[in-house]
Scaffold this active site. Structure first.
Site, PDB file in Angstrom:
ATOM      1  CG  ASP A 288     -11.475  -1.623  -1.135  1.00  0.00           C
ATOM      2  OD1 ASP A 288     -10.667  -2.569  -1.223  1.00  0.00           O
ATOM      3  OD2 ASP A 288     -11.214  -0.458  -1.465  1.00  0.00           O
TER       4      ASP A 288
ATOM      5  CG  ASP B  48      -1.963  -1.067   1.201  1.00  0.00           C
ATOM      6  OD1 ASP B  48      -2.226  -1.605   0.108  1.00  0.00           O
ATOM      7  OD2 ASP B  48      -2.533  -1.372   2.264  1.00  0.00           O
TER       8      ASP B  48
END
Length: 259
Positions: free
Chosen positions: A130, A11
């Protein structure tokens, strides 16, 4: 059983690797290219770069970072975050990525998936989703803008639509599990894996090697995304693969020649 993939996930925020819990409380880990090189040496199958703020802040990913990584790596690189158009998609591939992950833009314009698949091939198109359980826990809802906004879409229906439109792979992140190190969301993964025929990459919640074994033994996930376990040195990719093989789960291991 097909060979299972282990994919370190990096990330990225402001050009550095970060990690948090439930998408917040981010801590800086290090340089993405240097970490990726280490993971490749440990026999990672692929690398994922996700710019976790690009979608929300509507910023473009810096091609220079992708180019650096592509020059240093020989394994596939997937890049996502802030991909809003076919031109963005094309630019990421031209910078050196092998696959492009799209999320918010795909929900806002589902035809984007079809356009990308037609122009670049389904093998390049990864739809990142997500999701988290609804209040009753009976189903799962999709979120966008880096997990900040409920899209009002049912997870399973969206996954099926993505496949129909031409997605080559689904990268499924459990927001409930993300960063908690309590194991993958097996219920969520089973719901999606049973609904689609394209590869599903499990993401969110890995805290131990046994969690990775569980996700392959208890779901039909094709790959496991791993972050904290590797970033904090709690295990290496090759250690994970050795344990998978001990548990009769097929994994790719390259034996290094002794010179």
């Amino acid at each position: 059983m097909l060979t299972k993939r282990i994919i370190p996930c990096l990330d990225i925020k402001n050009g550095k690797v970060v990690k948090g819990i439930n998408f917040v409380g981010l801590k800086e880990i290090g340089d993405p290219v240097e970490l990726a090189k280490i993971y490749e040496e440990q026999c990672a199958d692929e690398i994922v770069f996700l710019d976790i703020t690009a979608s929300f802040e509507e910023r473009e990913i810096i091609g220079e970072l992708i180019g650096r990584a592509a020059r240093e790596l020989s394994i596939p690189l997937t890049v996502g975050g802030g991909i809003r158009s076919i031109n963005d998609f094309r630019r990421i591939l031209a910078s050196g990525a092998d696959k492009v992950s799209i999320n918010s833009a795909a929900i806002e314009n589902p035809e984007f998936i079809h356009q990308a698949a037609n122009e670049f091939g389904v093998q390049c198109v990864v739809v990142a989703i997500d999701a988290k359980a609804n209040e009753s826990g009976s189903s799962f809802e999709v979120y966008i803008k880096g997990g900040r906004e409920n899209a009002g879409i049912d997870l399973v229906e969206w996954a099926k639509k993505c496949e129909k439109l031409g997605a080559g792979e689904i990268l499924l992140t459990s927001m409930d599990k993300d960063g908690t190190k309590t194991g993958y969301d097996l219920k969520m993964l089973n719901a999606v894996c049973s609904a689609v025929n394209i590869p599903v990459v499990a993401s969110g919640g890995c805290g131990s090697i046994s969690d990775i074994i569980d996700v392959f033994e208890k779901t039909k996930s094709d790959a496991a995304l791993v972050a904290s376990l590797f970033h904090y040195g709690e295990a290496t990719v090759d250690e994970v693969k050795e344990e998978l093989i001990k548990n009769r789960i097929p994994a790719r291991i390259i034996k290094k020649e002794i010179i």
